[in-house]
Enzyme design. Sequence first.
Site, PDB file in Angstrom:
ATOM      1  N   HIS A 155       0.741  -1.244  -0.095  1.00 55.44           N
ATOM      2  CA  HIS A 155      -0.180   0.000   0.089  1.00 55.44           C
ATOM      3  C   HIS A 155       0.915   1.420  -0.086  1.00 55.44           C
ATOM      4  CE1 HIS A 155      -3.223  -2.720   1.116  1.00 55.44           C
ATOM      5  NE2 HIS A 155      -4.167  -1.620   0.782  1.00 55.44           N
ATOM      6  N   GLY A 156       1.861   1.055   0.587  1.00 54.01           N
ATOM      7  CA  GLY A 156       2.827   2.348   0.445  1.00 54.01           C
ATOM      8  C   GLY A 156       4.399   2.142   1.042  1.00 54.01           C
TER       9      GLY A 156
END
Length: 474
Positions: A324-325
């Site tokens: 996700h990041g």
Amino acid sequence: MLFPTVTFAVFFAIVLPLNWLLLPRGRVWSVFIIVASYIFYGWWDPRFVLLLGGMTLWNQLMAVVIDRAEGRARSARLAIAVAGDLAVLGYFKYADFFLVSVHNGFARLGLDVGVPVLQVTLPIGVSFFTFQALSYVIDVKRGIVRPAPLIDFAVYLSFFPHLIAGPIVRARELLPQIFGRHDPRRVDVSGAFFLIVSGLFKKVVLSDLLSTRIVDPVFAAPSLHSGLETLVAVYAYAAQIYCDFSGYTDIAIGLAILLGFRFPQNFDAPYTAVGFRDFWRRWHMTLSRFLRDYLYIPLGGNRMGRLRTYLNLMATMLLGGLWHGASWTFVIWGGMQGSALCGEHLWMEERDRRGWQELTRSRARRWVARLLTFNLICLGWIFFRAGSMATATAVLGRLVHGWGEPSPLVTRGVLAATIAGIGVQYVPAEWFTRLKAAFAQLGPVQMGFALGLSLLVISVLGPSGVAPFIYYAF
């Protein structure tokens, strides 16, 4: 190009009739839809069209060479294909994260090594089309699909409704539709418009309102806000991210239906879950299935004993968080999900060993399980939303020490939008089925009037301007 904009409306108004006009012409349609998808993707930054084209050529080449190999050579060539895809994803998404982490690690030791920051621009949707490319080459190696013609694979990878933020559509799901025949008379037009309008409402009205009115201000400066504002902001973010991402999915699925294609479902009332396993069967379902089939099961799943099962669960969710990041907050969020899943597995094993009944068997216990699961999910969302560990810690601190202060951001509109974003998941599914059926019974003029009125209401209630979808950043 954002879905809820006039630019996209003009783009789709041109693409839709040409799509149906050219579909019977096979290769002509394929070229057209690739060009349209590349225009859609390149609208933000034309340079990254080259990245998408390069990923297409690389994975098609590797799919062909994998298919021609036998025995261990297939695995070796798959490893090369996967390494190439992950190298691209790693450079664009994690290079700066890695370099900064190295620099900070040496700094804690009192050493200044002067590690340069590359300041790499993250291409929109790179994680999504990389995962779809990975599923293609892996399924070719497993013998689930055969290499498609290059032009068809290019359509699969770049098809604009799913290109930016999913759903993660697998080759086995979309390629047969590309090869198949399409009948415009069988298109569920009313169902598609219903999905698009509901998605627009969730995104433009609920998600963007919550973002601008309370979530962004509180997470930007937690110390300036009261405990009540912070608590409401946490719940508001739970509603915001659901409305934002499920709204995108609704629009994407509706657009695909109008073009003659079907995408898999991606959300199923996730905040009604009675546990974390149940939550991950309902939230971002295409990502959950991807992680299960291409990471958890290949690691051994639950087939290699209790300890290995827990390690596989934790590794899967840590990597899912990092997907996700590039931030330690996402790693912690993934670790929280993995820990919760391991705890549930441990509890179920102990329950089965002792012969205890399921706690969720009665209605009251199910509601207790729902409330506990939802609040733990919201605790995790704090780390997911926070831009740094310092912000996450500050938010948690305000939840403890910030009470009794004025709370001007907690308005009726914010509370109503938060309750609506969460509460809509508790509306019985048959109610929506009846509403869609009633909408489908309208005549063309009545349906057009209803759609126009709905769009007017969305325009009036929504904030000025449209923020990018949250998952565009992933």
